[in-house]
Motif scaffolding. Sequence first.
Motif, PDB file in Angstrom:
ATOM      1  N   LYS A 180       2.046  -3.721  -4.198  1.00 11.61           N
ATOM      2  CA  LYS A 180       1.750  -4.988  -3.740  1.00 11.61           C
ATOM      3  C   LYS A 180       2.947  -5.803  -3.748  1.00 11.61           C
ATOM      4  CE  LYS A 180      -2.255  -4.279  -6.719  1.00 11.61           C
ATOM      5  NZ  LYS A 180      -3.180  -5.011  -7.919  1.00 11.61           N
TER       6      LYS A 180
ATOM      7  N   ASN B  54       2.722   3.829  -6.456  1.00  7.34           N
ATOM      8  CA  ASN B  54       1.639   3.712  -5.557  1.00  7.34           C
ATOM      9  C   ASN B  54       0.984   2.491  -5.355  1.00  7.34           C
ATOM     10  OD1 ASN B  54       2.489   6.557  -5.369  1.00  7.34           O
ATOM     11  ND2 ASN B  54       0.622   7.290  -6.462  1.00  7.34           N
ATOM     12  N   SER B  55       0.230   2.620  -4.225  1.00  4.76           N
ATOM     13  CA  SER B  55      -0.475   1.240  -3.921  1.00  4.76           C
ATOM     14  C   SER B  55       0.333  -0.071  -4.271  1.00  4.76           C
ATOM     15  CB  SER B  55      -1.627   1.369  -4.841  1.00  4.76           C
ATOM     16  OG  SER B  55      -2.416   2.366  -4.341  1.00  4.76           O
TER      17      SER B  55
ATOM     18  N   SER C  44       4.284   3.581  -1.032  1.00  2.85           N
ATOM     19  CA  SER C  44       4.703   4.455  -2.419  1.00  2.85           C
ATOM     20  C   SER C  44       6.356   4.713  -2.604  1.00  2.85           C
ATOM     21  CB  SER C  44       4.156   5.784  -2.312  1.00  2.85           C
ATOM     22  OG  SER C  44       2.618   5.739  -2.614  1.00  2.85           O
TER      23      SER C  44
ATOM     24  N   GLY D  28       0.744  -1.277  -0.043  1.00  2.00           N
ATOM     25  CA  GLY D  28       0.048  -0.113  -0.208  1.00  2.00           C
ATOM     26  C   GLY D  28       0.954   1.455  -0.008  1.00  2.00           C
TER      27      GLY D  28
ATOM     28  N   ARG E 242      -1.748   2.558 -11.171  1.00  2.00           N
ATOM     29  CA  ARG E 242      -0.962   2.690  -9.899  1.00  2.00           C
ATOM     30  C   ARG E 242       0.546   3.514  -9.929  1.00  2.00           C
ATOM     31  NH1 ARG E 242       0.905  -1.793  -7.476  1.00  2.00           N
ATOM     32  NH2 ARG E 242       0.888  -2.890  -9.403  1.00  2.00           N
TER      33      ARG E 242
END
Length: 112
Positions: A86, A83-84, A17, A15, A66
């Motif tokens: 995983k 971003n975001s 960055s 989650g 993302r």
Amino acid sequence: QVQLVESGGGLVQPGGSLRLSCAASGSIFSIYLMGWYRQAPGKQRELVASITSGGSITYADSVKGRFTISRDNTKNTMYLQMNSLKPEDTAVYYCRVPPGPWGQGTQVTVSS
């Protein structure tokens, strides 16, 4: 031929960055196509995103929405805003001007 050096990798929680930078040894103004690639353990290297001098951009389906690729010709630098993140984004990330050589890359690890 310009030399490229990647930086900005690190360890981040899911989650989170990161922003990767790709600094060129010379002007990138006239370079038509630049790209970010990644290679995860045990997998083939893949194209993550690319950008042309005219601003045309492509993304791998796995990062669309993302990641954001950009380039600053005044700073001779290309960026990848991630971003975001995983766990499956964990990889060594490379920037490249195809078909030029590969650099050392920067490690991105997404883990809690």
